[in-house]
Enzyme design. Structure first.
Site, PDB file in Angstrom:
ATOM      1  N   TYR A 135       0.808  -1.125   0.203  1.00 26.33           N
ATOM      2  CA  TYR A 135      -0.083  -0.393  -0.290  1.00 26.33           C
ATOM      3  C   TYR A 135       0.828   1.094  -0.249  1.00 26.33           C
ATOM      4  CZ  TYR A 135      -4.052  -3.670   0.957  1.00 26.33           C
ATOM      5  OH  TYR A 135      -4.556  -4.524   0.822  1.00 26.33           O
ATOM      6  N   ARG A 147      -6.144 -14.965  10.033  1.00 22.11           N
ATOM      7  CA  ARG A 147      -7.271 -15.560  10.321  1.00 22.11           C
ATOM      8  C   ARG A 147      -6.780 -17.293  11.417  1.00 22.11           C
ATOM      9  NH1 ARG A 147      -4.818 -17.702   4.333  1.00 22.11           N
ATOM     10  NH2 ARG A 147      -2.687 -17.286   5.739  1.00 22.11           N
ATOM     11  N   CYS A 203     -15.880 -17.361   6.579  1.00 26.11           N
ATOM     12  CA  CYS A 203     -14.559 -17.911   6.528  1.00 26.11           C
ATOM     13  C   CYS A 203     -15.500 -20.114   6.307  1.00 26.11           C
ATOM     14  CB  CYS A 203     -14.338 -18.025   8.529  1.00 26.11           C
ATOM     15  SG  CYS A 203     -13.121 -19.286   8.179  1.00 26.11           S
ATOM     16  N   CYS A 239      -7.163 -22.620  10.779  1.00 24.81           N
ATOM     17  CA  CYS A 239      -7.418 -21.884   9.798  1.00 24.81           C
ATOM     18  C   CYS A 239      -6.419 -22.678   9.072  1.00 24.81           C
ATOM     19  CB  CYS A 239      -6.912 -20.240   9.623  1.00 24.81           C
ATOM     20  SG  CYS A 239      -6.289 -20.149   8.134  1.00 24.81           S
ATOM     21  N   CYS A 274      -7.591 -21.932   3.016  1.00 27.97           N
ATOM     22  CA  CYS A 274      -8.242 -21.955   1.933  1.00 27.97           C
ATOM     23  C   CYS A 274      -8.084 -20.455   1.383  1.00 27.97           C
ATOM     24  CB  CYS A 274      -9.418 -22.277   1.765  1.00 27.97           C
ATOM     25  SG  CYS A 274     -10.415 -22.072   3.082  1.00 27.97           S
TER      26      CYS A 274
HETATM   27  C1  FMN Z   1      -9.226 -11.793   4.608  1.00 28.64           C
HETATM   28  C2  FMN Z   1      -8.157 -10.590   4.553  1.00 28.64           C
HETATM   29  C3  FMN Z   1      -8.186  -9.748   5.028  1.00 28.64           C
HETATM   30  C4  FMN Z   1      -7.042  -8.674   5.206  1.00 28.64           C
HETATM   31  N1  FMN Z   1      -6.877  -7.558   6.169  1.00 28.64           N
HETATM   32  C5  FMN Z   1      -6.044  -7.048   5.871  1.00 28.64           C
HETATM   33  C6  FMN Z   1      -5.942  -5.417   6.610  1.00 28.64           C
HETATM   34  O1  FMN Z   1      -6.644  -5.147   6.217  1.00 28.64           O
HETATM   35  N2  FMN Z   1      -5.131  -5.454   6.794  1.00 28.64           N
HETATM   36  C7  FMN Z   1      -3.354  -5.929   6.397  1.00 28.64           C
HETATM   37  O2  FMN Z   1      -2.554  -5.134   7.396  1.00 28.64           O
HETATM   38  N3  FMN Z   1      -3.427  -7.340   6.765  1.00 28.64           N
HETATM   39  C8  FMN Z   1      -4.885  -7.305   5.934  1.00 28.64           C
HETATM   40  N4  FMN Z   1      -4.496  -9.264   5.789  1.00 28.64           N
HETATM   41  C9  FMN Z   1      -3.185  -9.696   6.918  1.00 28.64           C
HETATM   42  C10 FMN Z   1      -2.954 -10.209   7.610  1.00 28.64           C
HETATM   43  O3  FMN Z   1      -3.216  -9.364   8.938  1.00 28.64           O
HETATM   44  C11 FMN Z   1      -2.343 -11.551   8.240  1.00 28.64           C
HETATM   45  O4  FMN Z   1      -1.213 -10.457   7.631  1.00 28.64           O
HETATM   46  C12 FMN Z   1      -2.270 -12.966   6.533  1.00 28.64           C
HETATM   47  O5  FMN Z   1      -3.922 -13.063   6.632  1.00 28.64           O
HETATM   48  C13 FMN Z   1      -1.175 -13.713   7.083  1.00 28.64           C
HETATM   49  O6  FMN Z   1      -1.066 -14.151   8.699  1.00 28.64           O
HETATM   50  P1  FMN Z   1      -2.742 -14.896   8.550  1.00 28.64           P
HETATM   51  O7  FMN Z   1      -1.963 -16.405   8.228  1.00 28.64           O
HETATM   52  O8  FMN Z   1      -1.793 -15.578  10.734  1.00 28.64           O
HETATM   53  O9  FMN Z   1      -3.871 -14.752   8.487  1.00 28.64           O
HETATM   54  C14 FMN Z   1      -5.463  -9.233   5.438  1.00 28.64           C
HETATM   55  C15 FMN Z   1      -5.878 -11.229   5.154  1.00 28.64           C
HETATM   56  C16 FMN Z   1      -6.827 -11.773   5.167  1.00 28.64           C
HETATM   57  C17 FMN Z   1      -6.966 -12.938   4.630  1.00 28.64           C
HETATM   58  S1  SF4 Z   2     -11.662 -18.798   5.214  1.00 24.07           S
HETATM   59 FE1  SF4 Z   2     -10.020 -20.719   4.633  1.00 24.07          FE
HETATM   60  S2  SF4 Z   2      -8.385 -19.118   5.323  1.00 24.07           S
HETATM   61 FE2  SF4 Z   2     -10.253 -17.447   5.907  1.00 24.07          FE
HETATM   62  S3  SF4 Z   2      -9.738 -17.664   8.032  1.00 24.07           S
HETATM   63 FE3  SF4 Z   2     -11.315 -18.833   6.768  1.00 24.07          FE
HETATM   64  S4  SF4 Z   2      -9.745 -20.909   7.201  1.00 24.07           S
HETATM   65 FE4  SF4 Z   2      -8.569 -19.637   6.513  1.00 24.07          FE
END
Ligand code: FMN
Ligand code: SF4
Length: 650
Positions: free
Chosen positions: A173, A326, A367, A349, A352
């Site tokens: 961004y 997630r 989700c 999570c 997916c």
């Molecule tokens: C649906 C979705 C929306 C997200 N929105 C943001 C966001 O608004 N700002 C941000 O910094 N990261 C956003 N992320 C990234 C998450 O904060 C995180 O860094 C990323 O999903 C990896 O970590 P995780 O596997 O624990 O989810 C988003 C991720 C997902 C899947």
């Molecule tokens: S939709 Fe899938 S990737 Fe997203 S939070 Fe749920 S299990 Fe994780």
């Protein structure tokens, strides 16, 4: 296991009760005018109640005119929005959970249609190769204007009683665009050297510090590596860990209190929010590297799913806080369960990306494993009014398991019939191809829940109407699943060399060292091709449609295709006949027949709902068919169907 996870830690002068951060997740729940909605409050309160120490908000626009992510993106560029944040903070107060607003502008990654159909501002007029939106290079006046927008946003947060702010300097961004040599080609004070590229972020940090005082917590989220090598460019053309270390030293000197380490930009999106092909902790080295060069606390986001792994990251000094988005979307009680450490099943999570598919597609977040996520207002009032009434659930796949779980939570007495020897249904087969084993986490969670909640599970039992009648059930939910589609009209389809993808994945047909043609290039076809290839077969894939994996989220396609480079895939090919020698196709574009010799043919042509089984039970009271025996869909559809049937049962 020790319990650093449950111990407090300070961000500047603010004490956070534990080390668990619910990372930012764009939820598209705001009111259309960008103010905080009841749905937002319920969404965050649910995670606060679940025990997280710190919530990072979704990316909140500091400029609703030029920088909104979607029509339901929260904004912080008008004083009229302040009361909404005050209400949100009040709702979180009982849980002693801190809340930071993530200050955001999308720059070149924004969508023009959500921003007055104008070109998107960026440090340099370099179009993003993911969103392909028109971009213009910001003037020095534009830069000063946007810096002030971030500062004003922070001031509003402080007025609203928000605990702190996090500057969104990650994921490609606007702030990230200034930091990256990939997107910042300026030659003025905001480009060229490390200091100049950092200037936009530093001006924001200093501006907020000056406006909000020495004690107001300021965090910055960074993509410590953009992983440009993921798209075939030299990694050094973008931000690398080494460059990030230099930036973080500057940020710390300018007054940030916390560095939140993430990765990736839109063009390398799979490294930011990962599909199934990535393993837990794969990028933890980034946070570890940053922590070596700063004194302020560091958050690690690295696909953290296991509480024990999270604890290990803290114990080994990788980070001060563990961040996941997630994990808490999938299980809002992740933090409580992790800290209590009583072995309560955690619903992990499964990567997916159904959530991201909905967010990007404008249909909202769904989700796959948590049908309550982003529906907290409508779906979190679980009535415990089952009063021991008996319910028969037929089928222990995704829909049946979820229905049984929710019914048991509602105090119904549940009997679950499963004709196979184990619970999980087709999810077991879906988990078979390489890198799909995370699905088994969910299967195991549901198995554990069945045991914990006292569901009467009858394995190896193909339920008959007589079995069900013997229970005198109040309701019957039929989750009989689906069967592979085998179009009988195609000559040769009954041949001995033909089988289905399910046959292969279930181990009913073993193929190795053979020439195999897979018919159907949906995700099942592609993943089965990958599986067959891993078994030493020469595989090719054919589909009638003009594209592979039609309708699938693009990140998942990129993920599987990266591992399928050696597998030829042919679209626009209609299967005409299967013979002893191989397959005959019609190449629809060229209008000619193509003969493909092979030893085996594997059909991945879709699934047909098992509606007939449901019909056997229609006479029972409150009988309902759920999941893929009604309409074929993915795990998310099946889970939601099971959840709703159980949640709504009167
Ligand atoms: C649906 C979705 C929306 C997200 N929105 C943001 C966001 O608004 N700002 C941000 O910094 N990261 C956003 N992320 C990234 C998450 O904060 C995180 O860094 C990323 O999903 C990896 O970590 P995780 O596997 O624990 O989810 C988003 C991720 C997902 C899947
Ligand atoms: S939709 Fe899938 S990737 Fe997203 S939070 Fe749920 S299990 Fe994780």
């Amino acid at each position: 296991m020790g319990n650093i996870l449950g111990s407090p830690c300070k961000i500047g002068t603010l004490e956070i009760k534990n080390r668990i951060v619910f990372e930012s997740i764009g939820n598209a729940l705001s009111e259309l005018d960008g103010t905080v909605s009841q749905a937002d409050i319920a969404f965050y309160a649910e995670r606060a109640k679940g025990g997280v120490g710190l919530i990072m908000s979704e990316a909140i626009s500091v400029d609703s005119v030029t920088g909104r992510a979607n029509p339901r993106n929260l904004c912080i560029d008008d004083d009229a929005q302040i009361p909404g944040y005050q209400k949100l903070m009040e709702a979180l107060r009982p849980y002693q959970c801190a809340f930071f607003v993530e200050l955001y502008h999308p720059g070149r990654q924004g969508m023009s249609m959500f921003n007055g159909n104008r070109k998107m501002p960026a440090p340099s007029a370099i179009e993003c190769q993911c969103v392909h939106e028109p971009v213009y290079e910001m003037s020095l006046e534009d830069i000063a204007y946007e810096i002030q927008k971030y500062v004003d946003g922070a001031v509003r947060c402080q007025k609203a009683g928000v605990d702190g702010v996090m500057i969104h300097g990650a994921h490609g961004y606007l702030v990230n665009q200034f930091l990256s040599p990939h997107t910042n080609h300026r030659t003025d004070a905001y480009g060229g050297s490390v200091e100049n590229r950092a200037r936009f972020a530093l001006d924001i940090i200093r501006g907020i510090r000056e406006a909000c005082g020495p004690d107001y917590p300021i965090a910055i989220r960074i993509s410590a590596c953009e992983y440009l090598d993921y798209i075939g460019l030299p990694r050094e053309e973008g931000i690398t860990l080494e460059l990030s270390k230099e930036y973080c030293k500057l940020f710390e000197a300018a007054g940030v209190d916390l560095i939140d380490v993430s990765a990736g930009i839109y063009e390398t999106m799979n490294t930011a929010w990962e599909p199934a092909g990535f393993d837990q902790g794969w990028k933890a080295e980034l946070a570890a590297g940053i922590r070596q060069v700063v004194q302020v606390p560091v958050v690690c986001t690295a696909l953290i799913r296991d509480p024990a792994y999270a604890e290990e990251l803290l114990e080994t000094g990788v980070c001060d806080f563990v961040g996941s988005a997630r994990a808490h979307l999938a299980d809002p009680e992740w933090a409580r369960k992790a800290i209590e450490g009583k072995g309560e099943p955690v619903r992990k999570c499964i990567s997916c990306l159904n959530c991201m598919k909905g967010l990007m597609g404008g249909t909202g977040i769904h989700c796959a494993v948590n049908a309550q996520a982003c529906n907290e207002v409508e779906r979190c009032d679980l009535r415990r009014d089952g009063a021991g009434r008996k319910v028969a659930v037929i089928g222990g796949g995704a829909a049946g398991l979820e229905a049984a779980r929710v019914l048991a939570l509602r105090d119904f007495q549940v009997t679950l019939f499963e004709q196979r020897a184990e619970l999980g249904g087709d999810m077991i087969y879906a988990a078979e191809p390489p890198k799909k084993d995370k699905i088994l986490w969910y299967v195991q969670y549901q198995r554990d829940e069945m045991a914990r909640l006292g569901v009467d599970v009858r394995l190896n039992t193909k339920a008959t109407p007589e079995d069900v009648a013997a229970l005198e059930p109040y309701a019957v939910l039929v989750a009989a699943g689906a069967e592979p589609l085998v179009p009988q009209s195609i000559p040769g389809i009954q041949g001995a060399q033909v089988c289905t993808a399910i046959d292969v994945l279930a181990g009913r047909r073993t193929l190795s060292g053979q020439q195999v043609v897979v018919i159907g290039a949906g995700m099942t076809g592609l993943e089965t091709a990958e599986y067959l290839s891993s078994q030493g077969n020469q595989v090719s894939v054919y589909d009638l449609l003009p594209e592979v994996a039609a309708g699938e989220h693009f990140q998942n396609i990129i993920d599987v295709e990266k591992r399928l480079e050696h597998v030829p895939q042919h679209t626009g090919h209609r299967l005409v006949e299967i013979t002893g020698e191989g397959c005959l196709f019609e190449d629809t574009a060229a209008g000619k027949e193509v003969k493909v010799p092979c030893d085996a043919v594997v059909l991945a042509m879709g699934m047909r709902p098992n509606q007939g089984i449901a019909d056997q039970f229609r006479a029972f009271p409150n009988c309902q068919a759920i999941g893929t025996c009604v309409a074929y869909g993915n795990i998310a559809c099946a889970v939601e169907s099971g959840f709703l049937a159980a949640y709504q049962l009167d």
